[in-house]
Design a protein around this motif. Sequence first.
Motif, PDB file in Angstrom:
ATOM      1  N   UNK A 323     -19.964   0.871   1.383  1.00 32.54           N
ATOM      2  CA  UNK A 323     -19.377   2.206   1.610  1.00 32.54           C
ATOM      3  C   UNK A 323     -18.702   2.737   0.349  1.00 32.54           C
ATOM      4  N   UNK A 324     -18.709   4.047   0.199  1.00 33.95           N
ATOM      5  CA  UNK A 324     -18.083   4.693  -0.952  1.00 33.95           C
ATOM      6  C   UNK A 324     -16.631   5.043  -0.629  1.00 33.95           C
ATOM      7  N   UNK A 325     -15.780   4.894  -1.632  1.00 30.90           N
ATOM      8  CA  UNK A 325     -14.378   5.296  -1.522  1.00 30.90           C
ATOM      9  C   UNK A 325     -14.074   6.186  -2.725  1.00 30.90           C
ATOM     10  N   UNK A 326     -13.945   7.467  -2.499  1.00 35.21           N
ATOM     11  CA  UNK A 326     -13.735   8.429  -3.584  1.00 35.21           C
ATOM     12  C   UNK A 326     -12.481   9.239  -3.302  1.00 35.21           C
ATOM     13  N   UNK A 327     -11.688   9.480  -4.353  1.00 35.89           N
ATOM     14  CA  UNK A 327     -10.443  10.215  -4.191  1.00 35.89           C
ATOM     15  C   UNK A 327     -10.223  11.120  -5.391  1.00 35.89           C
ATOM     16  N   UNK A 328      -9.772  12.335  -5.141  1.00 35.68           N
ATOM     17  CA  UNK A 328      -9.438  13.304  -6.173  1.00 35.68           C
ATOM     18  C   UNK A 328      -7.988  13.734  -5.996  1.00 35.68           C
ATOM     19  N   UNK A 329      -7.159  13.435  -7.005  1.00 38.60           N
ATOM     20  CA  UNK A 329      -5.748  13.781  -6.932  1.00 38.60           C
ATOM     21  C   UNK A 329      -4.886  12.764  -6.219  1.00 38.60           C
ATOM     22  N   UNK A 330      -5.480  11.616  -5.829  1.00 40.34           N
ATOM     23  CA  UNK A 330      -4.749  10.573  -5.112  1.00 40.34           C
ATOM     24  C   UNK A 330      -5.276   9.226  -5.578  1.00 40.34           C
ATOM     25  N   UNK A 331      -4.394   8.249  -5.625  1.00 43.31           N
ATOM     26  CA  UNK A 331      -4.758   6.924  -6.118  1.00 43.31           C
ATOM     27  C   UNK A 331      -5.770   6.277  -5.181  1.00 43.31           C
ATOM     28  N   UNK A 332      -6.962   5.965  -5.709  1.00 40.72           N
ATOM     29  CA  UNK A 332      -8.014   5.410  -4.866  1.00 40.72           C
ATOM     30  C   UNK A 332      -7.658   4.008  -4.383  1.00 40.72           C
ATOM     31  N   UNK A 333      -6.860   3.252  -5.146  1.00 42.42           N
ATOM     32  CA  UNK A 333      -6.441   1.927  -4.692  1.00 42.42           C
ATOM     33  C   UNK A 333      -5.504   2.027  -3.494  1.00 42.42           C
ATOM     34  N   UNK A 334      -4.647   3.024  -3.517  1.00 46.05           N
ATOM     35  CA  UNK A 334      -3.763   3.219  -2.366  1.00 46.05           C
ATOM     36  C   UNK A 334      -4.552   3.702  -1.159  1.00 46.05           C
ATOM     37  N   UNK A 335      -5.585   4.491  -1.388  1.00 40.58           N
ATOM     38  CA  UNK A 335      -6.456   4.913  -0.288  1.00 40.58           C
ATOM     39  C   UNK A 335      -7.121   3.696   0.351  1.00 40.58           C
ATOM     40  N   UNK A 336      -7.620   2.766  -0.453  1.00 36.96           N
ATOM     41  CA  UNK A 336      -8.224   1.541   0.089  1.00 36.96           C
ATOM     42  C   UNK A 336      -7.207   0.733   0.888  1.00 36.96           C
ATOM     43  N   UNK A 337      -5.955   0.721   0.440  1.00 35.61           N
ATOM     44  CA  UNK A 337      -4.915   0.000   1.167  1.00 35.61           C
ATOM     45  C   UNK A 337      -4.660   0.633   2.536  1.00 35.61           C
ATOM     46  N   UNK A 338      -4.583   1.960   2.585  1.00 33.60           N
ATOM     47  CA  UNK A 338      -4.355   2.638   3.857  1.00 33.60           C
ATOM     48  C   UNK A 338      -5.522   2.436   4.821  1.00 33.60           C
ATOM     49  N   UNK A 339      -6.743   2.433   4.285  1.00 37.49           N
ATOM     50  CA  UNK A 339      -7.913   2.191   5.143  1.00 37.49           C
ATOM     51  C   UNK A 339      -7.881   0.772   5.707  1.00 37.49           C
ATOM     52  N   UNK A 340      -7.425  -0.190   4.907  1.00 40.15           N
ATOM     53  CA  UNK A 340      -7.307  -1.560   5.403  1.00 40.15           C
ATOM     54  C   UNK A 340      -6.237  -1.659   6.482  1.00 40.15           C
ATOM     55  N   UNK A 341      -5.137  -0.905   6.339  1.00 42.98           N
ATOM     56  CA  UNK A 341      -4.088  -0.899   7.370  1.00 42.98           C
ATOM     57  C   UNK A 341      -4.626  -0.315   8.669  1.00 42.98           C
ATOM     58  N   UNK A 342      -5.390   0.778   8.586  1.00 44.82           N
ATOM     59  CA  UNK A 342      -5.974   1.373   9.787  1.00 44.82           C
ATOM     60  C   UNK A 342      -6.964   0.419  10.447  1.00 44.82           C
ATOM     61  N   UNK A 343      -7.686  -0.330   9.642  1.00 49.81           N
ATOM     62  CA  UNK A 343      -8.664  -1.276  10.182  1.00 49.81           C
ATOM     63  C   UNK A 343      -7.969  -2.443  10.875  1.00 49.81           C
ATOM     64  N   UNK A 344      -6.907  -2.954  10.256  1.00 48.05           N
ATOM     65  CA  UNK A 344      -6.250  -4.162  10.752  1.00 48.05           C
ATOM     66  C   UNK A 344      -5.215  -3.863  11.828  1.00 48.05           C
ATOM     67  N   UNK A 345      -4.382  -2.837  11.615  1.00 50.11           N
ATOM     68  CA  UNK A 345      -3.247  -2.597  12.497  1.00 50.11           C
ATOM     69  C   UNK A 345      -3.523  -1.581  13.588  1.00 50.11           C
ATOM     70  N   UNK A 346      -4.447  -0.649  13.353  1.00 55.10           N
ATOM     71  CA  UNK A 346      -4.700   0.398  14.346  1.00 55.10           C
ATOM     72  C   UNK A 346      -6.039   0.251  15.044  1.00 55.10           C
ATOM     73  N   UNK A 347      -6.898  -0.655  14.588  1.00 49.05           N
ATOM     74  CA  UNK A 347      -8.156  -0.916  15.271  1.00 49.05           C
ATOM     75  C   UNK A 347      -9.268   0.060  14.992  1.00 49.05           C
ATOM     76  N   UNK A 348      -9.131   0.906  13.952  1.00 47.91           N
ATOM     77  CA  UNK A 348     -10.198   1.853  13.617  1.00 47.91           C
ATOM     78  C   UNK A 348     -11.220   1.159  12.717  1.00 47.91           C
TER      79      UNK A 348
END
Length: 456
Positions: A323-348
């Motif tokens: 999967x692609x992870x692309x970000x403009x104007x926001x830290x892409x590493x922090x975006x990956x961290x938030x996606x991991x939190x949603x996957x692990x803690x929220x079940x998405x």
Amino acid sequence: MAKIKTTFFCQNCGTQHAKWQGQCNACKQWNTIVEEVVQKVDKKDWKSETAKVSGLTRTSKPLKIADISTASEARMNTKNGELNRVLGGGLVPGSLTLLGGEPGIGKSTLLLQISLALPYKTLYVSGEESQQQIKMRAERINPESDQCYILTETKTQNIFRHIEEMQPDIVIIDSIQTLHSDHIESTAGSISQIRETTSELIRFAKETATPVILIGHITKDGNIAGPKILEHMVDTVLQFEGDRNHVYRILRAHKNRFGSTSELGIYEMQGSGLREVSNPSEILISKNDEDLSGTAIATTMEGMRPLMIEIQALVSTAVYGTPQRSSTGYNVKRLNMLLAVLEKRAGFKLGAKDVFLNVTGGITVDDPAIDLAVVAAVLSSNVDIPVDKSMCFAAEIGLAGEVRPVNRIEQRIVEAEKLGFTSIVISKYCKIPDTNYHINVIKVAKVHDVVRHLFG
């Protein structure tokens, strides 16, 4: 006769070497060391030149720290609210300010516009344009100024001679890379010339209490061209940012000895010059009446100024294996961290989907308070349900899925209320005063609580 010696400078970082070598020891770049001929002038000549330029011969003496006067010297109002904010209240007498930015971004336009509006006698020295070219641009900005003087010169000795004759209140140099001094036998823009001409301007500014503003070129990496010591020598380093394809420009302070470096100024490029944007939240939020999924409004802070920015997200099924992870104007590493939190803690289940994120307006934001808005935009795009346009967000997301408080929450709430938002989502652990806000303050503790408030 003056002594002449040869030195070797790295064109990338400005480090001086005793002899030529293939790789610079400081920056590890190859084939960047070049030979420059430096001419040393007699000490007597240099002292007399300095005295002639400054007109001062006083010397400093040591004082007890308790005996030093702490009375602040009045700053010079530039008649430009955005520049005053970034500088910390205006120009400090005797200061040296360096302004850098991409070619064509509007550095010369900004300083010429300020020169034409200042009530002080201003000398605008240009080494890149003729007086006729500057006059043509000045007629579009402010043709009625009578305090701005234009000089096209690149030799510092001639510049100081004109300064001695007219005694200006402010000096603007466009640009430092075009100046050269007779004391150095090398081409303009070289490491030694930039360092020598800047030293002469610093001595002039400090001894006469005249503020000097320099325009500096930048390299392809975005750094100011010349030796790194140039940024150490000056008092303030400003960066003019923005995309030439967009009309908005951002002025930031990377270094400021007289104020904060977290302030930000926003301009709009027009045919008559740069217009100050007093309420940037209005330009950073799109005026779209349709309910679209994948958008959320965040409140961020730039220095003391609260801003409302729009976060856009697009979540789609990955076509390829990774999967692609692309970000403009926001830290892409922090975006990956938030996606991991949603996957692990929220079940998405977002591990097999492409995620694209964009901060509208062409600005870059590092404030962690927009994490909650990023999560809301991603979840909205994933389930294809729009977020209420009258709702905004101001909270940080932790690795355990908790919603963490952020600083200056009262200012963020007031800004959201002023712009007509009816509700704001913040952390449950935020401590706010018992004030009757006209906006509904929603407090959440976990990401699950955010999902319930957004989608039921």
